[in-house]
Design a protein around this motif. Structure first.
Motif, PDB file in Angstrom:
ATOM      1  N   ALA A   1       0.820  -1.214   0.000  1.00  0.00           N
ATOM      2  CA  ALA A   1       0.000   0.000   0.000  1.00  0.00           C
ATOM      3  C   ALA A   1       0.855   1.266   0.000  1.00  0.00           C
ATOM      4  O   ALA A   1       0.383   2.344  -0.380  1.00  0.00           O
ATOM      5  N   MET A   2       2.119   1.150   0.415  1.00  0.00           N
ATOM      6  CA  MET A   2       2.998   2.318   0.441  1.00  0.00           C
ATOM      7  C   MET A   2       3.526   2.676  -0.944  1.00  0.00           C
ATOM      8  O   MET A   2       4.056   3.763  -1.149  1.00  0.00           O
ATOM      9  N   SER A   3       3.394   1.761  -1.892  1.00  0.00           N
ATOM     10  CA  SER A   3       3.940   2.008  -3.227  1.00  0.00           C
ATOM     11  C   SER A   3       3.090   3.030  -3.979  1.00  0.00           C
ATOM     12  O   SER A   3       1.867   2.911  -4.030  1.00  0.00           O
ATOM     13  N   PRO A   4       3.718   4.042  -4.570  1.00  0.00           N
ATOM     14  CA  PRO A   4       2.962   5.012  -5.370  1.00  0.00           C
ATOM     15  C   PRO A   4       2.608   4.472  -6.752  1.00  0.00           C
ATOM     16  O   PRO A   4       1.919   5.136  -7.519  1.00  0.00           O
ATOM     17  N   PHE A   5       3.081   3.264  -7.061  1.00  0.00           N
ATOM     18  CA  PHE A   5       2.871   2.696  -8.386  1.00  0.00           C
ATOM     19  C   PHE A   5       1.942   1.492  -8.322  1.00  0.00           C
ATOM     20  O   PHE A   5       1.926   0.747  -7.348  1.00  0.00           O
ATOM     21  N   ALA A   6       1.192   1.301  -9.386  1.00  0.00           N
ATOM     22  CA  ALA A   6       0.371   0.102  -9.522  1.00  0.00           C
ATOM     23  C   ALA A   6       1.268  -1.070  -9.908  1.00  0.00           C
ATOM     24  O   ALA A   6       2.375  -0.884 -10.430  1.00  0.00           O
ATOM     25  N   TYR A   7       0.788  -2.284  -9.671  1.00  0.00           N
ATOM     26  CA  TYR A   7       1.609  -3.474  -9.930  1.00  0.00           C
ATOM     27  C   TYR A   7       2.087  -3.517 -11.373  1.00  0.00           C
ATOM     28  O   TYR A   7       3.257  -3.795 -11.645  1.00  0.00           O
ATOM     29  N   ASN A   8       1.196  -3.233 -12.308  1.00  0.00           N
ATOM     30  CA  ASN A   8       1.560  -3.344 -13.721  1.00  0.00           C
ATOM     31  C   ASN A   8       2.426  -2.193 -14.212  1.00  0.00           C
ATOM     32  O   ASN A   8       2.818  -2.162 -15.376  1.00  0.00           O
ATOM     33  N   GLU A   9       2.764  -1.248 -13.334  1.00  0.00           N
ATOM     34  CA  GLU A   9       3.682  -0.168 -13.695  1.00  0.00           C
ATOM     35  C   GLU A   9       5.106  -0.453 -13.222  1.00  0.00           C
ATOM     36  O   GLU A   9       6.005   0.345 -13.459  1.00  0.00           O
TER      37      GLU A   9
END
Length: 349
Positions: free
Chosen positions: A205-213
């Protein structure tokens, strides 16, 4: 493909110390030069035909189950000078590691990626060089005794810190004395254990990116549904307002017919329809190398290259020659001819 000590070879596989070969057939230097010039026409049609021909040749090539050089008691692929490394990929001079990708001179590391000269690390991404006893952290260098840290360098004794340089005895970027630090850490760990947080990597949840990015999608591809089922973000391609870009530009088949003005044209990807452009340096490279202007956008070209790399995953299957059980990155349903180490060596040498 799978050639060693070779030069001046085209569309060949499994060769050792060879020169002037095309499709594994030996030619004289003069014949090779003539044949190579015939193939290097700069024509997209001819280049595509050669690619299709070699794709057929590749299916009949003998593949080595794993690529391991001077390594013992190891399970994985592309390992060199390693010992007792299990489920490791792209590792060099490493020992007693588990589930590590892209590691150099590592010891007793597990669940790590992009590591160098590190020891006793767990659940770490990009620690290079020299990390010692670093846990659940991201992007560190010359560090030791750290947990849950991000972008910290030349530091030691940190917990939950971000962007620290040359620091020690810090918690959440706040400075403490050695005594205060050693008194607080056990209490924090106890609370994290109760909350079920201790021992887990930084939350997705801390990631500013989506998985596919992220590059995770390249190494471990998921569908949108699979990612969302795990509670991870997925970002669909933005639908931009259609804008008329003029008529589609017809890319010349031969690179010598491509005008300088092509760098000003908007090209359209043959796969996705996405518009793209080429830059002057790119055009010069194609001309120098006698290569046609690509018909796919950069993203599709990258996907095509990545598809040539085997997944970082192991399957059980049988050697296609002796039926010995082997572990390999070639899934059992794949059509490639995969040999065990001894059968491969006897066939190639």
């Amino acid at each position: 493909m799978d050639c060693s000590g070779c030069s001046a070879c085209l569309f060949s596989w499994g060769l050792r110390n060879k020169r002037h070969c095309i499709l594994n057939e030996q030619y004289s230097p003069e014949e090779y030069t003539k044949k190579a010039q015939e193939l290097r026409t700069g024509s997209y049609a001819a280049f595509s035909a050669a690619q299709r021909e070699f794709a057929g040749v590749r299916l009949n090539c003998i593949r080595k189950a794993v690529h391991s050089v001077q390594s013992e008691e190891c399970i994985g692929d592309y390992l060199q000078n390693c010992k007792a490394c299990v489920a490791c990929f792209n590792a060099l001079d490493s020992q007693d590691c588990r589930y590590m990708y892209d590691g150099v001179s590592c010891k007793d590391c597990g669940d790590c990626n992009e590591m160098g000269y590190s020891e006793l690390c767990y659940d770490v991404v990009e620690a290079f060089p020299e990390a010692y006893s670093v846990l659940w952290s991201f992007l560190t260098a010359n560090t030791s005794d750290m947990q849950y840290c991000d972008h910290c360098y030349n530091s030691k004794h940190l917990f939950g810190c971000v962007g620290i340089r040359k620091g020690e005895y810090c918690i959440l970027n706040k400075q403490y004395s050695k005594e205060e630090f050693e008194k607080l850490i056990p209490k924090i760990i106890e609370k994290m254990i109760v909350d079920g947080e201790w021992g887990e990597f930084l939350p997705v949840a801390m990631s500013p990116f989506a998985y596919n990015e992220t590059v995770a999608q390249e190494a471990f591809p998921l569908t949108k549904g699979e990612a969302e089922k795990r509670g991870w973000q997925w970002r669909d391609a933005e639908e931009k307002q259609s804008q008329y870009l003029g008529p589609d530009y017809a890319i010349p088949d031969v690179i010598t017919n491509a005008p300088d003005a092509i760098i000003e044209k908007i090209l359209r990807c043959a796969v996705t329809g996405k518009p793209y452009k080429i830059i002057p340096q790119e055009l010069k490279f194609y001309r120098d190398m006698g290569l046609p202007v690509p018909r796919m956008c950069p993203e599709e070209r990258h996907r095509e290259r990545m598809a040539l790399r085997n997944p970082r995953k192991l399957w059980n299957r049988e050697c296609a020659k002796c039926s010995k059980a082997i572990e390999t990155t070639y899934a059992p349903e794949r059509p490639e001819i995969v040999y065990c180490e001894s059968c491969y060596l006897s066939s190639v040498y």
